[in-house]
Design a protein around this motif. Structure first.
Motif, PDB file in Angstrom:
ATOM      1  N   GLY A 199      39.660  63.536  37.759  1.00  0.00           N
ATOM      2  CA  GLY A 199      39.681  64.360  38.959  1.00  0.00           C
ATOM      3  C   GLY A 199      39.662  65.849  38.663  1.00  0.00           C
ATOM      4  N   ALA A 200      40.258  66.245  37.539  1.00  0.00           N
ATOM      5  CA  ALA A 200      40.337  67.663  37.205  1.00  0.00           C
ATOM      6  C   ALA A 200      39.107  68.173  36.470  1.00  0.00           C
ATOM      7  N   LEU A 201      38.385  67.283  35.771  1.00  0.00           N
ATOM      8  CA  LEU A 201      37.315  67.754  34.897  1.00  0.00           C
ATOM      9  C   LEU A 201      35.986  67.019  35.103  1.00  0.00           C
ATOM     10  N   ILE A 202      35.992  65.685  34.924  1.00  0.00           N
ATOM     11  CA  ILE A 202      34.733  64.935  34.886  1.00  0.00           C
ATOM     12  C   ILE A 202      34.086  64.836  36.255  1.00  0.00           C
ATOM     13  N   LYS A 203      34.856  64.461  37.251  1.00  0.00           N
ATOM     14  CA  LYS A 203      34.287  64.275  38.583  1.00  0.00           C
ATOM     15  C   LYS A 203      33.673  65.562  39.149  1.00  0.00           C
ATOM     16  N   PRO A 204      34.333  66.725  39.034  1.00  0.00           N
ATOM     17  CA  PRO A 204      33.687  67.947  39.540  1.00  0.00           C
ATOM     18  C   PRO A 204      32.360  68.253  38.857  1.00  0.00           C
ATOM     19  N   ILE A 205      32.262  67.964  37.556  1.00  0.00           N
ATOM     20  CA  ILE A 205      30.990  68.188  36.855  1.00  0.00           C
ATOM     21  C   ILE A 205      29.923  67.252  37.398  1.00  0.00           C
ATOM     22  N   ALA A 206      30.295  65.977  37.605  1.00  0.00           N
ATOM     23  CA  ALA A 206      29.334  65.007  38.137  1.00  0.00           C
ATOM     24  C   ALA A 206      28.900  65.394  39.547  1.00  0.00           C
ATOM     25  N   GLN A 207      29.835  65.860  40.359  1.00  0.00           N
ATOM     26  CA  GLN A 207      29.497  66.279  41.722  1.00  0.00           C
ATOM     27  C   GLN A 207      28.554  67.486  41.721  1.00  0.00           C
ATOM     28  N   ALA A 208      28.803  68.423  40.813  1.00  0.00           N
ATOM     29  CA  ALA A 208      27.925  69.589  40.713  1.00  0.00           C
ATOM     30  C   ALA A 208      26.533  69.177  40.253  1.00  0.00           C
ATOM     31  N   TYR A 209      26.474  68.220  39.343  1.00  0.00           N
ATOM     32  CA  TYR A 209      25.176  67.721  38.864  1.00  0.00           C
ATOM     33  C   TYR A 209      24.398  67.071  40.005  1.00  0.00           C
ATOM     34  N   VAL A 210      25.061  66.217  40.785  1.00  0.00           N
ATOM     35  CA  VAL A 210      24.387  65.552  41.904  1.00  0.00           C
ATOM     36  C   VAL A 210      23.960  66.576  42.955  1.00  0.00           C
ATOM     37  N   ARG A 211      24.775  67.584  43.169  1.00  0.00           N
ATOM     38  CA  ARG A 211      24.494  68.576  44.195  1.00  0.00           C
ATOM     39  C   ARG A 211      23.392  69.548  43.785  1.00  0.00           C
ATOM     40  N   ASP A 212      23.379  69.967  42.530  1.00  0.00           N
ATOM     41  CA  ASP A 212      22.519  71.073  42.125  1.00  0.00           C
ATOM     42  C   ASP A 212      21.275  70.680  41.331  1.00  0.00           C
ATOM     43  N   ALA A 213      21.332  69.578  40.594  1.00  0.00           N
ATOM     44  CA  ALA A 213      20.169  69.194  39.781  1.00  0.00           C
ATOM     45  C   ALA A 213      19.076  68.635  40.681  1.00  0.00           C
ATOM     46  N   PRO A 214      17.812  68.982  40.416  1.00  0.00           N
ATOM     47  CA  PRO A 214      16.707  68.433  41.209  1.00  0.00           C
ATOM     48  C   PRO A 214      16.709  66.901  41.157  1.00  0.00           C
TER      49      PRO A 214
END
Length: 232
Positions: free
Chosen positions: A46-61
């Motif tokens: 919750g503190a590290l991995i999930k935010p990175i995954a969410q940013a990837y889904v949100r921002d990566a084409p």
């Protein structure tokens, strides 16, 4: 001790205390320890991995995300074919290896899933299921932080897969680690879609996840026709 370390320590202590009243089950004899590991997982994820995954889904084409999933899915297809063959299922093995051949060549290394477009069925198989088909028992249920639920048998199969992975034969440690990291990110990003069900359907998320995992693996092991489960 930084904030993340304090949260991990707090999760371990509170979970260990809370789980003292939990009676171990036949399938989960290490439930107290597993619950502690699950709490650590939720804290770190919750503190590290999930935010990175969410940013990837949100921002990566979307094209990048699909291509990455297809690339790692192509490697999965190869190991699916190996396990189909080890289980004596020649037809499924042929389909899996056919997918790998087509996607690795005309699909540019698996970035494009041409096999699915042409109607070649994608299957899922692994070394844990092969060991089960050969008669190996599940063994105890385990929860491994940042990797998730498994059993002794499935964990052994995962170790075989890791050892046999093509990334292990790459001389550059930086490149090999990068590929592992991207694979993990892709897997974590795909898991985001299922988290809503877990959050809304379960009062006890640990038990819900455990039971869902064990039933899913049992369903796969018996090709969709599992015998009645023994009573607890």
């Amino acid at each position: 001790m930084n904030a993340l370390n304090r949260r991990i320590a707090f999760a371990l202590v509170t979970t260990a205390l809370a789980s003292c009243a939990v009676s171990p089950s036949r399938v989960d004899p290490f439930e107290q320890w597993n619950r502690a590991m699950y709490s650590v997982h939720e804290t770190v994820d919750g503190a590290l991995i999930k935010p990175i995954a969410q940013a990837y889904v949100r921002d990566a084409p979307q094209l990048v995300q699909t291509g990455m999933s297809n690339f790692f899915g192509n490697i999965d297809d190869f190991f699916t074919g190996v396990n189909d063959a080890l289980q004596g299922n020649g037809n499924r093995a042929g389909d899996a290896f056919g997918r790998v051949l087509l996607n690795s060549t005309f699909g540019l290394g698996g970035i494009f899933d041409l096999a699915s477009m042409m109607g070649i069925t994608k299957d899922k198989n692994d070394f844990g299921l092969t060991l089960g088909k050969w008669g190996a028992p599940d063994g105890a249920y385990l929860f491994v932080p940042l990797f998730g639920p498994t059993t002794v048998r499935d964990g052994t199969g995962a170790i075989i897969r890791i050892y046999a992975s093509p990334t292990g034969y790459i001389d550059s440690a930086a490149l090999s680690d990068s590929i592992w990291g991207l694979n993990y990110l892709d897997t974590r990003a795909q898991a985001l879609q299922a988290e809503g069900v877990l959050d809304t359907a379960a009062l006890d998320k640990y038990r819900f996840l455990r039971n869902a995992y064990l039933r899913s693996r049992r369903y796969q092991l018996y090709d969709g026709k599992p015998p009645p489960e023994p009573e607890e």
